[in-house]
Scaffold this active site. Structure first.
Site, PDB file in Angstrom:
ATOM      1  N   PRO A   1     -14.521 -58.067 -60.433  1.00 39.44           N
ATOM      2  CA  PRO A   1     -14.107 -58.967 -61.918  1.00 39.44           C
ATOM      3  C   PRO A   1     -12.734 -59.482 -61.573  1.00 39.44           C
ATOM      4  O   PRO A   1     -11.815 -59.156 -61.106  1.00 39.44           O
ATOM      5  CB  PRO A   1     -14.033 -57.633 -62.625  1.00 39.44           C
ATOM      6  CG  PRO A   1     -14.547 -56.484 -62.101  1.00 39.44           C
ATOM      7  CD  PRO A   1     -14.361 -56.742 -60.706  1.00 39.44           C
ATOM      8  N   GLY A   2     -12.683 -60.438 -62.400  1.00 38.80           N
ATOM      9  CA  GLY A   2     -11.422 -61.540 -62.469  1.00 38.80           C
ATOM     10  C   GLY A   2     -11.021 -62.226 -61.249  1.00 38.80           C
ATOM     11  O   GLY A   2      -9.998 -62.633 -61.152  1.00 38.80           O
TER      12      GLY A   2
ATOM     13  N   GLU B   1       9.025 -36.539 -60.236  1.00 39.22           N
ATOM     14  CA  GLU B   1       8.880 -37.897 -59.652  1.00 39.22           C
ATOM     15  C   GLU B   1       9.908 -37.983 -58.309  1.00 39.22           C
ATOM     16  O   GLU B   1       9.654 -38.512 -57.624  1.00 39.22           O
ATOM     17  CB  GLU B   1       9.626 -38.894 -60.689  1.00 39.22           C
ATOM     18  CG  GLU B   1       8.866 -38.931 -61.938  1.00 39.22           C
ATOM     19  CD  GLU B   1       7.103 -39.122 -61.740  1.00 39.22           C
ATOM     20  OE1 GLU B   1       6.935 -39.936 -60.749  1.00 39.22           O
ATOM     21  OE2 GLU B   1       6.500 -38.695 -62.859  1.00 39.22           O
TER      22      GLU B   1
HETATM   23  P1  ADP Z   1     -14.667 -63.513 -62.978  1.00 41.02           P
HETATM   24  O1  ADP Z   1     -14.544 -63.544 -61.638  1.00 41.02           O
HETATM   25  O2  ADP Z   1     -14.631 -62.108 -63.633  1.00 41.02           O
HETATM   26  O3  ADP Z   1     -15.826 -64.397 -63.622  1.00 41.02           O
HETATM   27  P2  ADP Z   1     -13.009 -65.422 -64.366  1.00 41.02           P
HETATM   28  O4  ADP Z   1     -13.463 -66.627 -63.552  1.00 41.02           O
HETATM   29  O5  ADP Z   1     -13.402 -65.310 -65.718  1.00 41.02           O
HETATM   30  O6  ADP Z   1     -13.319 -63.893 -63.460  1.00 41.02           O
HETATM   31  O7  ADP Z   1     -11.325 -65.434 -64.415  1.00 41.02           O
HETATM   32  C1  ADP Z   1     -10.844 -65.144 -65.578  1.00 41.02           C
HETATM   33  C2  ADP Z   1      -9.346 -65.874 -65.724  1.00 41.02           C
HETATM   34  O8  ADP Z   1      -8.587 -65.501 -64.496  1.00 41.02           O
HETATM   35  C3  ADP Z   1      -9.744 -67.279 -65.330  1.00 41.02           C
HETATM   36  O9  ADP Z   1      -9.753 -68.142 -66.721  1.00 41.02           O
HETATM   37  C4  ADP Z   1      -8.276 -67.728 -64.876  1.00 41.02           C
HETATM   38  O10 ADP Z   1      -7.244 -68.177 -65.881  1.00 41.02           O
HETATM   39  C5  ADP Z   1      -8.010 -66.544 -63.997  1.00 41.02           C
HETATM   40  N1  ADP Z   1      -8.255 -66.636 -62.619  1.00 41.02           N
HETATM   41  C6  ADP Z   1      -9.084 -65.848 -61.939  1.00 41.02           C
HETATM   42  N2  ADP Z   1      -9.308 -66.153 -60.822  1.00 41.02           N
HETATM   43  C7  ADP Z   1      -8.540 -67.511 -60.587  1.00 41.02           C
HETATM   44  C8  ADP Z   1      -8.288 -68.161 -59.486  1.00 41.02           C
HETATM   45  N3  ADP Z   1      -8.846 -67.802 -58.122  1.00 41.02           N
HETATM   46  N4  ADP Z   1      -7.374 -69.140 -59.646  1.00 41.02           N
HETATM   47  C9  ADP Z   1      -6.746 -69.600 -60.832  1.00 41.02           C
HETATM   48  N5  ADP Z   1      -6.877 -68.752 -61.727  1.00 41.02           N
HETATM   49  C10 ADP Z   1      -7.789 -67.700 -61.705  1.00 41.02           C
HETATM   50 ZN    ZN Z   2       2.773 -37.002 -60.406  1.00 39.46          ZN
END
Ligand code: ADP
Ligand code: ZN
Ligand code: MG
Length: 644
Positions: free
Chosen positions: A215-216, A438
């Site tokens: 994800p992300g 810690e």
């Molecule tokens: P997923 O892979 O879960 O579909 P998204 O494409 O929705 O992820 O990414 C969410 C946000 O994170 C994007 O709108 C962007 O702002 C940022 N982001 C993620 N990957 C990149 C990347 N490779 N380059 C630039 N921005 C990114």
């Molecule tokens: Zn600890």
């Protein structure tokens, strides 16, 4: 001079445009007709039923019309000038008087039933038409209230959003750090733009590409960039949008989507979160009844993907972060021919992504994005975007002219450990426990291989559960962990608890999370990585794919004896690591005390100062042997629970 004709009234007459309005009007008219029409006929005088019978028995009545609710009868009379006439009366019949026909016959009254009601059709009409109308009106009312006026009428329509070229506003330059994926997708865009270049040579354009990654990492973003670059219509829909309450709707939507797409070819269809509908059929824990709707939708998708010719110019791109749950049928060639991996970015990728997101942010001189990239291993694109924003927010709160490096550092900590919670006040003993705990982590961590430098220790509570924390930063991206490093991690995790044992002679609940993680690691050491000498390279855990395909237990079927062996090995690993942690801390007791006191005073220790302190930690003689073999010398008793 022309006289102005004032035909514009300031208030427009309200138009009854609502369906409900005209419906009410119609209803009123119908009802009025029904009530008024029968009373058009002249009314004859009403008499009592007994009077009617008396008149019949007296032989006065010559004709009667006997209805179920009314009896009309006539008595012959004469007009003043001697002509014959008749006087009409009416009465209400008594239903239980079954002798009436007999009496009438006996007195030679001519009688008949009334003619069918002339106006009956209106009543019939109302009784047939009104109930459905009321139903429709109520339905319409609720639909309007939900604001989805047309939704229910278009159940089977695909909900795909069409964006014409460029309208997403995202370009390939907005996506960074995923260069291989970009190259693949740029090629796909080229297929669409210059289709004949490929078909001329007899090449088949791939039908679909599957974006796979955590994800992300930018899968959705990449798809938007394709839409922005390709210059062809772009249908975008999320897997979950196919699935509705009603079985069969999803399949209809898929059909509709492909119909539309074929009409608009060349075009791209993007299905986000494909796993929502592409989960393995059968399997999935085998819930009773399965999930008919999803299966039908998936089958329809498979059929449609087979059904169109590769060169129609429709390309399907789908994204998922759970490829292992996808139905194998989806992944076979001819459907999603290409799998494009969109992975977490490496150090250089992270710097590139930071650059993209820092474009619109005012950075101070001291900000070094490369350093930030080093300090953020494992961050995906979305995390980095969030990081830049968080840093900018922090700077804005401090009314700074530009975002400085310290803002970024604080933002990183926020993302790793959560917000500072200074409101969570610990009492003196708790604070002391946390400090020693810690420092225990930090001293062990400093001596272990591969885990990186200890950057910071803090006794300021953060996030949901952390009362204090130790941050260890790797110096480089790591993709593999060697067995001694896993042992080192386990020992480091146990370092906090070990320090508590040595100093206070008892342990607190604060170590609960640590030992959970340590035990998990020891289990994977044995059952997944096959690193145990006794059990050897045998996998005792199923892969996720196998697990999803319907096996309820992630463990392989093993004999009770082996299960016992696994448990014993795990415990041995944890115990040995614990022993080493205790040994190290006892050998460095002075350093432990001194650093913990300092930490209590200052709340945070970090950077060069901390590193210099920790550099004084002495490694005990057994450490190397343990790191090498995982074993500790047998002649010294295992140290556990030192002081109890
Ligand atoms: P997923 O892979 O879960 O579909 P998204 O494409 O929705 O992820 O990414 C969410 C946000 O994170 C994007 O709108 C962007 O702002 C940022 N982001 C993620 N990957 C990149 C990347 N490779 N380059 C630039 N921005 C990114
Ligand atoms: Zn600890
Ligand atoms: Mg996404």
């Amino acid at each position: 001079m022309p006289v102005e004709k004032n035909n514009k009234s300031p208030i427009k007459p309200p138009r009854i445009r609502q369906f409900g309005g005209s419906f009410l009007l119609l209803l009123t008219i119908l009802l009025l007709l029904n009530f008024i029409v029968p009373s058009f006929g002249a009314r004859s005088p009403q008499v009592a039923y007994s009077d009617f019978i008396t008149a019949v028995e007296a032989g006065k009545v010559d004709k009667a019309i006997v209805g179920s609710s009314r009896i009309e009868y006539s008595i012959p009379t004469q007009t003043p000038d001697g002509k014959p006439a008749s006087q009409v009366f009416q009465t209400t019949p008594v239903a239980y008087d079954l002798d009436l026909p007999k009496i009438l016959r006996e007195h030679n009254v001519q009688f008949a039933a009334p003619q069918p009601d002339q106006n009956g059709w209106i009543g019939t009409l109302i009784s047939w038409v009104v109930p459905p109308l009321i139903f429709i009106a109520i339905w319409g009312f609720f639909l309007n209230r939900q604001g989805g006026g047309a939704a229910a009428l278009t159940v089977g329509k695909s909900k795909a959003r069409i964006s014409s070229d460029g309208s997403t506003g995202v370009k390939f330059t907005d996506v960074a750090g995923v260069d291989e994926a970009k190259v693949e997708l740029e090629e796909i865009v080229d297929f669409l733009k210059n289709a004949d270049k490929y078909t001329r040579l007899g090449a088949k354009i791939p039908k679909g590409a599957l974006l796979v990654g955590p994800p992300g990492t930018g899968k959705t973003l990449l798809a938007k960039a394709i839409a922005g670059e390709a210059g062809v219509p772009f249908f975008s829909i999320s897997g979950s949008e196919f699935i509705e309450l009603f079985v069969g709707v999803g399949a209809a939507r898929v059909r509709d989507l492909f119909e539309q797409a074929k009409k608009q070819a060349p075009c791209i269809v993007f299905i986000d979160e494909l796993d929502a509908l592409g989960k393995s059929r059968g399997g999935a824990g085998g819930f009773v009844g399965g999930n008919d709707e999803r299966e039908q939708t998936l089958n329809q998708l498979l059929t449609e993907m087979d059904g169109f010719d590769a060169n129609t110019g429709v390309i399907i791109i789908a994204a998922t972060n759970r490829p292992e749950v996808l139905d194998p049928a989806l992944r076979r060639p001819g459907r999603f021919d290409r799998q494009v991996v969109v992975d977490r970015p490496d150090k250089i990728g992270r710097e590139a992504i930071l650059n993209v997101h820092a474009r619109n942010v005012k950075l101070a001189e001291d900000v070094n994005l490369a350093t930030i990239a080093i300090r953020t291993p494992g961050f995906a694109g979305a995390d980095l975007a969030n990081l830049v924003n968080e840093a900018a927010l922090l700077a804005a709160r401090q009314n700074r002219e530009a975002v400085i490096m310290a803002d970024f550092n604080e933002a990183i900590e926020r993302l790793i450990a959560g917000l500072e919670k200074r409101s969570r006040v610990l009492n003196e003993t708790e604070k002391k426990t946390v400090a020693y705990h810690e420092v225990g982590h930090a001293i062990i961590g400093a001596l272990m291989p591969g885990a990186g430098k200890v950057e910071k220790i803090s006794v300021v509570p953060r996030g949901i559960g952390a009362l204090g924390y130790t941050i260890q930063m790797p110096e480089e991206d790591r993709f593999l962990m060697v067995e001694d490093e896993i042992r080192g991690r386990i020992a480091t995790l146990l370092g906090g608890r070990s320090a508590e044992e040595i100093v206070f002679g008892k342990v607190s609940t604060g170590a609960g999370d640590d030992i959970q993680k340590a035990t998990d690691m020891a289990e994977r050491y044995v059952t997944v990585y096959g690193m145990s000498d006794k059990l050897g390279p045998v996998a005792f855990e199923k892969t996720q794919q196998q697990f999803i395909e319907g096996y309820s237990n992630p463990r392989r079927s093993i004999s009770p004896k082996v299960a016992e062996e696994i448990d014993r090995e795990m415990k041995q690993i944890v115990d040995n690591a614990h022993h080493i942690a205790l040994t190290i801390l006892q050998d460095n007791r002075d350093l432990l005390e001194e650093t913990a006191e300092e930490l209590l005073q200052r709340e945070v220790l970090e950077g060069v100062e901390l590193r210099e302190r920790l550099a004084r930690a002495k490694a005990p003689s057994e450490l190397n042997e343990w790191l090498r073999s995982g074993k500790v010398s047998e002649d010294k008793p295992l140290m556990q629970h030192v002081l109890n």
